[in-house]
Design a protein around this motif. Structure first.
Motif: not given
Length: 142
Positions: A108-114, A122-126
């Motif tokens: 998953c290349p998006l963990k840091e970006y998430e 201030n979103y809770v990314i689900t």
């Protein structure tokens, strides 16, 4: 314990009403163990067992998604939803624009970006979904 009893127990544990059609749909997804669309599932189940409505398949798939048994993503290339058994973690996909082959990406290349987005907005990314389109090596050579 056989697979049918296992599926009945899974349904019971997470609050899904058991029906033979739902068992057949879930069992097929387990056997396929790859992303598939509802119409493919419809044709294959009707070949194997006969007489299951496409609407029953769509309703069952949505119940499975809602209860967390399977995942769903939208393929822009094919203009349809694709479903597969939910694994630990999540997957991203490469889709060949010529042969339509779907290849899972385990990393998953998006963990840091998430995490950055969560802190910045201030979103809770689900959840998130990533689908990359290209041409597979086999199609490149043809």
């Amino acid at each position: 314990m056989n697979i049918n009893n296992d599926i009945k127990e899974i349904f019971k544990e997470i609050g899904i009403k058991y029906t033979k059609n739902r068992e057949n749909i879930y069992s097929f997804l387990l056997r396929e163990n790859r992303p598939i669309d509802a119409k493919y599932l419809f044709f294959k189940l009707n070949e194997e067992q006969g007489n299951i409505d496409l609407s029953t398949i769509y309703r069952s798939l949505e119940v499975f998604v809602t209860k967390g048994l399977i995942t769903k993503f939208y393929s822009n290339l094919e203009q349809k939803n694709i479903y597969e058994i939910k694994q630990k973690g999540h997957k991203h996909y490469l889709i060949c624009t010529k042969c339509k082959k779907i290849k899972p990406i385990d990393y998953c290349p998006l963990k840091e970006y998430e995490q950055y987005l969560s802190e910045d907005t201030n979103y809770v990314i689900t959840s998130h979904n990533l689908v990359i389109y290209g041409i597979c090596p086999r199609c490149q050579n043809n």
